[in-house]
Write an enzyme that holds these catalytic residues in place. Sequence first.
Site, PDB file in Angstrom:
ATOM      1  N   CYS A  33      -2.201   0.193   4.395  1.00  0.00           N
ATOM      2  CA  CYS A  33      -2.073   1.620   4.122  1.00  0.00           C
ATOM      3  C   CYS A  33      -3.247   2.404   4.675  1.00  0.00           C
ATOM      4  CB  CYS A  33      -1.968   1.844   2.628  1.00  0.00           C
ATOM      5  SG  CYS A  33      -0.908   0.640   1.880  1.00  0.00           S
ATOM      6  N   THR A  36      20.445   9.652  -7.623  1.00  0.00           N
ATOM      7  CA  THR A  36      21.487   8.639  -7.733  1.00  0.00           C
ATOM      8  C   THR A  36      20.892   7.246  -7.634  1.00  0.00           C
ATOM      9  OG1 THR A  36      23.070  10.158  -6.767  1.00  0.00           O
ATOM     10  CG2 THR A  36      23.649   7.820  -6.692  1.00  0.00           C
ATOM     11  N   ASN A  58      -4.654  -5.684  -3.736  1.00  0.00           N
ATOM     12  CA  ASN A  58      -3.850  -6.015  -2.558  1.00  0.00           C
ATOM     13  C   ASN A  58      -4.696  -6.409  -1.355  1.00  0.00           C
ATOM     14  OD1 ASN A  58      -4.364  -3.128  -3.117  1.00  0.00           O
ATOM     15  ND2 ASN A  58      -3.621  -2.832  -1.033  1.00  0.00           N
TER      16      ASN A  58
HETATM   17  C1  LIG Z   1       2.413  -2.155  -1.783  1.00  0.00           C
HETATM   18  C2  LIG Z   1       1.661  -1.647  -2.940  1.00  0.00           C
HETATM   19  C3  LIG Z   1       2.003  -0.419  -3.543  1.00  0.00           C
HETATM   20  C4  LIG Z   1       3.078   0.474  -2.974  1.00  0.00           C
HETATM   21  O1  LIG Z   1       4.362  -0.044  -3.202  1.00  0.00           O
HETATM   22  P1  LIG Z   1       5.580   0.479  -2.299  1.00  0.00           P
HETATM   23  O2  LIG Z   1       6.779  -0.095  -2.966  1.00  0.00           O
HETATM   24  O3  LIG Z   1       5.360  -0.059  -0.932  1.00  0.00           O
HETATM   25  O4  LIG Z   1       5.562   1.971  -2.355  1.00  0.00           O
HETATM   26  C5  LIG Z   1       1.302  -0.023  -4.653  1.00  0.00           C
HETATM   27  N1  LIG Z   1       0.316  -0.775  -5.159  1.00  0.00           N
HETATM   28  C6  LIG Z   1      -0.037  -1.954  -4.625  1.00  0.00           C
HETATM   29  C7  LIG Z   1      -1.117  -2.758  -5.256  1.00  0.00           C
HETATM   30  C8  LIG Z   1       0.614  -2.421  -3.487  1.00  0.00           C
HETATM   31  O5  LIG Z   1       0.249  -3.581  -2.948  1.00  0.00           O
END
Ligand SMILES: *Cc1c(COP(=O)(O)O)cnc(C)c1O
Length: 394
Positions: free
Chosen positions: A326, A237, A151
Site C-alpha cells: 500500500c 446490495t 502486515n
Molecule cells: C490488506 C490489509 C487491509 C486492507 O484490506 P482490503 O480488504 O484489501 O481492503 C487492512 N489491514 C491489513 C492489516 C491488511 O493487511
Amino acid sequence: MRNIYFDHAATTPLCEEAFNKMKPYFTQIFGNANSQHAFGREAVKAVDEARDAIAGFINCRPNELYFTSGGTESDNWALRGLAHAYAEKGKHLIISPIEHAAMLSTAKALEKEGFTVDFMKVDADGFVDLENLKSIIRPDTTFIGCMMANNEVGTIEPIKEIAKIAHASGAICFTDAVQAAGVLKIDVKDLGVDMMSMSSHKIYGPKGVGALYIRNGLKIDSIITGGHQERMKRGGTTNVAGVVGFAEAFRIAERDREKNFEYVSMLRDRFIDRVMAEVPFVKLNGPYKKDRLPANADFSFRFIEGESILFSLDLAGIAVSSGSACSSGSLEPSHVLLALGLPEGLAHGSIRFSFGKHNTVEEVDYAVEVLKQAVNRLREMSPLFKTEGEIKNV
Ligand SMILES: *Cc1c(COP(=O)(O)O)cnc(C)c1O
C-alpha cells in the site's frame, strides 16, 4: 522463467473450494438478498449461512457480524463510526503507529474534524509498549485500536492485554485482524475486543469482501448509508457470491489452520535462517520467529534500495513486496520500519517475503540463491557500499 509468488500478505489466490461454492451465485442464485420473493430468500439463506459460519470461527453471535467490501472499509467504519458515535463522551483516539493505511488515513481525516489522535509506542520488534499505552490514555479517550498482526513485519500483538487496558479506562478496543484471521485461533470473547476487521482475499477468498465484528451493545455510526442491509447499519446490495466465497475460504483456513501454520512456518524459518547466514549486512525486521506471523519474513539490506531488489527478483520471476504494497509506489520510507526505530537508509532497503500454502522448499531455496546474487550485484554498483561496506554488520 520461474513464476514464484511470495506476496501472500498483499493477496492470495482464490481457493478451488471457495471458487466452486461461489459459481452458482453469479448466474443461477442471483437474487437480491433484500427482495421479498423466492429468489431473494435463496440469496438470504446463503448469506445467513455464511454469517453463521464466520461467527462460529471467531466466536461471536451472527448478529454481531457485518459484511463489508473488505478490510479497508471495515477499518474505516470501526474508527470513524465509533469516533462519531462517542464524540460527546470524548474526542481522543489512540492507535498504533504501525497500522494499515486504512487506519492511518482515517485517523488523519478525523484530526481535521477536531479529534485528537495519539500513537502507542512500539519497541524495536514492533510490540506495543503496554506501560506507555496506559500513560497516554485520557478521560476523553474513546477508541484504542491496534492490529492483531502487522502486515509488513509480522509482529503478533498482545491484543488481550490491550483490550484489558482499554476497558479499565472505559475506552473501546478495536483490532484489525486482516492478517491474523484464518492463521491464528481467534476468539473475540476471550480476547475481549469490541470490534474486529477481517478481509476475505488475504485468506484465499475473493477480493472485495470482508467483515466487521461489532459487539452487541456498542454504538456505531454508519459510514455507508443506504438501504436496510446489514441490519440497517451498512447500505448496499449484499455481495452474495463474495460472502459465500469468504465463508468457504475461512472454513478451509480453519480446517487446515494448524497444518498450514506448521508448514508455512517451516518455509519462513528456512528462508530466514539461510538469508541471515548467507547474506551479509542484512537485518531481519520484526521478531525472530516467536510471535511472528508464520508467513512473514522482512529484511533490510544495507547500502541498497528495496525497490532495486524487488525489480531484480521480479526479473527472475519472484514476486515480493518492498515495504507494504500500500505504501510502495511512493518514495517514502516505510512508516512501520520508522516506528520500529530503523534509520531512513534501512527503512528504504526493505523487502517483504510472504509465503503461502502452495509454496515449496525448492522455491525458497531458489529465491535465496537469486537474492544473494541480486544483492551482491547491486552492492557492487553502490558507492555507499564501497565506502562503508568494510564497517561492521548492522
Ligand atoms: C490488506 C490489509 C487491509 C486492507 O484490506 P482490503 O480488504 O484489501 O481492503 C487492512 N489491514 C491489513 C492489516 C491488511 O493487511
